[in-house]
Design an enzyme around this catalytic site. Structure first.
Site: not given
Ligand SMILES: Cc1ncc(COP(=O)(O)O)c(C=O)c1O
Lengths: 254, 620
Positions: A45, A56
């Site tokens: 990814e 995140d």
């Protein structure tokens, strides 16, 4: 057949690695990808950095901020990747937030992905229903697999809906958290992994968030097809530089 | 054209709907319906015809209901025969109201044989056409109205089936077509509901004003322009802006809120508690003050809505009171919030203290350093202030951190967003809590000048909560002009600005699609304004839509203009305004109003928090 689907058919547990494009240095992107493939990683990814990465934790945030400072943009990333298929054959997924994609133009973005040989996208803040109503046709036109997330809080009906509109794998977020937070899986998570496995969904599941070593990788792949490592890998390259990928991958696969 | 509102169920809600003065109110007596009526009807105006809706019901039961509830009309929704209608008609003599109206319903899909109406001509007063679907009525979508081009009767009819706010344009078009020649009334129901039987009063009000008020007052093109819906639609959008662009981890929290917020807000005990706290704790109503000397200076009529006099010194508390009550109803025990200057943080810490709930406020590290007094206030009020260390370490990063906290604590935590921003339903919920501002302006103006509508409403916009509250009840009043004031910082072209309407493009920030300051590459940029409360790179989606549609005029005011206007208000009226509010006051130097114009300005907050800024700027 899309490289992701082909990979999912292999009779093994898959290791997928996330890294932020343009980190630690702007031009590290391609060599990191090549290195990961060489060392036996199954899927990658590529993180397209965003200024405000809501889902995140601190590690990926900091790498994104640095990558942007280094000059990473959507254009630059596409340019860096333009010859990637000459050297790399494992599935490549771009993971990024929706706004940069929207500004590039969703269709133009998808088209470019196809040209380069990107196989799928993960866009955490593009909701399932908006995708389904507005963008599904475009993704499919350019042969891209869109990967959706589920969490321990996702209802059974919603999981079934997500399964029905997915055509690759389902990204199982291991616990209610942003990336990079937990250390080790407890009973609660293990029973969630089991619960989902028992649903016998049409799409295989790959578990991410909180996987950092051989133990968590093994736990995650007990029931799921594979696991994704992000923050732990970024920490590794922050501390050891980009040339020690082999050590990292070995430590995960045991 | 008449209006019938159908499917009434709840007492208090009925009273509110009746206050909108529809021509018919419908009560469904059919136990298979989720809107089955099983209570009593409160006192309502006699000019509203109470209509009983029945499906193949025994005639004696119908008669009994007519008597019990004093119904003036009966709507027959099943396969009742002409004979049945005739029998009912013949029983009129024994009823209190001798003029019972009989409405016979027919359902239409894509075509209809109007011949079947013939036997009913003599025994009914009206026909009603709705959409053929699974259920007898209430299927929630419209049929093809062109079918009515073949209407062969001259009996007046009700048009029904799935008519909602989004059908306003279609209805207007229909009204201009031949097919509407015998259309007597519109019948609405499910599209105006929060849940079955519970009507959305504001939406009904807007629908009625849009369609009925204007229809009766001719069709001036200028009026037509403002007939769009400026409120949120069913999917959470204002035009093309809004929505909920959130990671899946947040979906359960946001969805829980979306499913509950309107329901909770409509509960009588919620309203009661909210109103009581606004009155006794916040100090509402806040005065509407005619600023005489300021008005003289600019040769117009300026009224200041004194949100600065609220407890904690700004409008922010209206929203935090509402949201803390919401959080409690949802069983949440932990509250998080973001703050820039600390105003919203203080307002949140205040209500958490009031309710005894844990409070965590995220604040950019840089803001913590520049807003020390508010940090101290929050701590005194028992809140934990957590520095946001990521990104640019200001408001937008504090918001990111709050959202991350929510992702990590999905079950027990409520996130009190401080402005009309974020994923749906936040912009709408915050707007509704702040709408008390314009609700008060309406009656206060009426008291003071004899009319509810000013010529202009003016407010500053950071995320847009004080503005949304100031505009809310005027959005669909075409004679009220709306002015939105943004912070230009050092100047729109200086690179140090927060004028989103000029510098922004459509994008996604903090869960909604809106106008957003960003790089060509889609990275969100740092805004700048001397006023911390306006220092946000986006605007709420409602305002993005008001800007795009031209409903609101957007103006940008620089730091210097705002500071000057702020000091001016001190000298002329003895009021020290927040620097945010000073931006709204500065427009009088930029724009000339007529001597008769009534201009209401939201004085969103007081200047105590800004003293240091004023001191440094003016070298006091
Ligand atoms: C006094 C005052 N006015 C206005 C604002 C701007 O916020 P909004 O646009 O949500 O009203 C703030 C924000 O802190 C404020 O404190």
């Amino acid at each position: 057949m899309n490289r992701i689907n082909k990979k999912l058919q292999e009779n093994k547990k898959l290791l997928s690695i996330y890294f932020t494009a343009g980190y630690p240095n702007l031009t590290d992107t391609v060599s990191i990808i090549e290195d990961l493939e060489k060392n036996g990683v199954d899927m990658i990814e590529i993180g397209l950095p965003f200024s405000d990465p809501l889902a995140d934790g601190p590690t990926i945030q900091a790498s994104s901020t640095q990558a942007l400072k280094n000059g990473m943009t959507t254009e630059v990333l596409f340019d860096q990747l333009k010859d990637i298929r000459k050297t790399v054959s494992i599935p490549l997924i771009i993971m990024g937030y929706f706004n940069p994609m929207l500004q590039y133009g969703v269709e133009a973005f998808c088209k470019k992905c196809q040209e380069i040989g990107i196989d799928g996208l993960i866009i955490p803040d593009l909701p399932v229903d908006v995708y389904n109503d507005e963008y599904k046709a475009t993704f499919e036109k350019y042969g891209l697999i869109n990967v959706f997330l589920i969490t321990p809080q996702t209802s059974v009906e919603r999981i079934n809906f997500i399964d029905s509109i997915s055509n690759g794998f389902i990204y199982m977020v291991s616990s209610a958290s942003v990336t990079g937070s937990s250390s080790g899986f407890g009973d609660e998570q293990m029973s969630y992994f089991e619960r989902i496995a028992k649903m016998e969904l049409k799409n295989p599941q790959v578990i991410g968030f909180g996987i950092s070593d051989n133990e968590t990788f093994t736990q995650a792949t007990e029931h799921a097809k594979g696991a994704i490592i992000g923050s732990a890998f970024i920490k590794h390259i922050t501390e050891n530089g980009v040339n020690k990928t082999e050590v990292f991958v070995k430590s995960i696969l045991g | 054209m008449k209006l019938k509102i159908c499917g009434m169920k709840y007492q208090e809600n009925m009273t509110e709907v009746a206050a909108l003065q529809p021509d018919y109110l419908g009560f469904i007596f059919y136990d298979k319906s989720s809107r089955n009526f099983d209570t009593s009807i409160p006192e309502i105006s006699n000019s509203i015809k109470k209509t009983g809706v029945f499906v193949n019901e025994d005639l004696e039961v119908v008669i009994e209901k007519i008597k019990t509830f004093n119904l003036q009309a009966v709507q027959l929704h099943g396969e009742e025969s002409p004979e049945y209608c005739n029998d009912l008609k013949n029983r009129q003599a024994e009823l209190v109201s001798a003029s019972l109206e009989i409405i016979k319903v027919f359902s239409i899909k894509n075509e209809f044989n109007f011949e079947v109406l013939k036997p009913y001509e003599a025994v009914c007063d009206y026909f009603l056409f709705d959409t053929k679907g699974k259920h007898p009525g209430g299927n929630g979508y419209t049929f093809d109205w062109n079918v009515l081009n073949n209407y062969s009767s001259t009996k007046p009819f009700f048009l029904s089936g799935g008519i909602g706010f989004d059908e306003i344009e279609a209805v207007k078009k229909f009204q201009q077509s031949m097919a509407s020649k015998y259309c007597y009334a519109l019948d609405v129901n499910s599209k105006f509901e929060i849940e079955p039987g519970l009507k959305n009063i504001e939406l009904l009000k807007d629908f009625k004003t849009n369609l009925f008020f204007h229809a009766n007052h001719g069709t001036d093109s200028n009026l037509n322009k403002h007939m769009e819906n400026y409120n949120v639609n069913e999917k959470g959008y204002y035009g093309e802006f809004g929505g909920a662009f959130i990671p899946e981890m947040l979906y359960p929290n946001v969805e829980e809120l979306r499913q509950n917020y309107l329901k909770v807000m409509a509960e009588p005990d919620f309203k009661k508690e909210f109103d009581q706290l606004l009155k006794d704790y916040v100090g509402r109503p806040s005065p509407l003050y005619f600023a005489k000397r300021l008005s003289e200076k600019y040769n117009t009529k300026i009224y200041l809505k004194r949100e600065d006099l609220n407890h904690t010194g700004a409008h922010k508390i209206n929203n935090t009171i509402g949201q803390i009550l919401m959080a409690k109803r949802l069983g949440k025990t932990r509250i998080i919030a973001e703050t820039g200057a600390g105003q919203h943080g203080v307002a949140t810490a205040t209500v958490c203290a009031l309710m005894g709930l844990e409070c965590i406020v995220y604040m950019g590290e840089i803001d913590i350093a520049r807003q020390a007094p508010n940090v101290a206030r929050m701590k005194m009020l028992g809140a934990t202030v957590v520095p946001a260390l990521s990104g640019s370490r200001t408001l937008k990063d504090a918001t990111n951190e709050a959202i991350r906290d929510w992702i990590n604590n999905p079950v027990n935590t409520h996130y009190i967003i401080g402005s009309a921003i974020g994923p749906h339903p936040y912009p709408d919920m915050v707007t509704r809590f702040q709408s008390v501002i314009s609700e008060e302006i309406k009656w206060q103006l009426k008291e003071q000048i004899g009319r509810e509508n000013p010529d202009y409403v003016v407010a500053c916009i950071g995320g847009g909560s004080n503005a949304a509250g100031t505009y809310y009840h005027y959005l669909h009043e075409p004679d009220v002009k709306i002015i939105a004031v943004e912070a230009a910082g050092l100047g729109v072209d200086s690179g140090e600005s927060a004028a989103t309407s000029v510098l922004g493009h459509e994008g996604v920030i903090h869960g909604c699609k809106t106008l957003l300051m960003q790089t060509k590459d889609g990275q969100i940029t740092e805004p700048y304004s001397i006023s911390a409360g306006l220092d946000y790179p986006g605007v709420g989606p409602m305002h993005a839509n008001l800007c795009k549609t031209g409903r609101a005029e957007f103006m940008s005011i620089t730091d210097d203009q705002a500071m000057t206007a702020g000091l001016d208000l001190c000298k002329l009226e003895g009021i020290i305004p927040a620097i945010e509010s000073s931006h709204a006051l500065a427009i009088f130097e930029e724009k000339t109003f007529k001597p008769d114009d009534v201009v209401v300005v939201s004085l969103s907050g007081r200047g105590d928090k800004d003293l240091q800024n004023y001191i440094e700027y003016f070298k006091i």
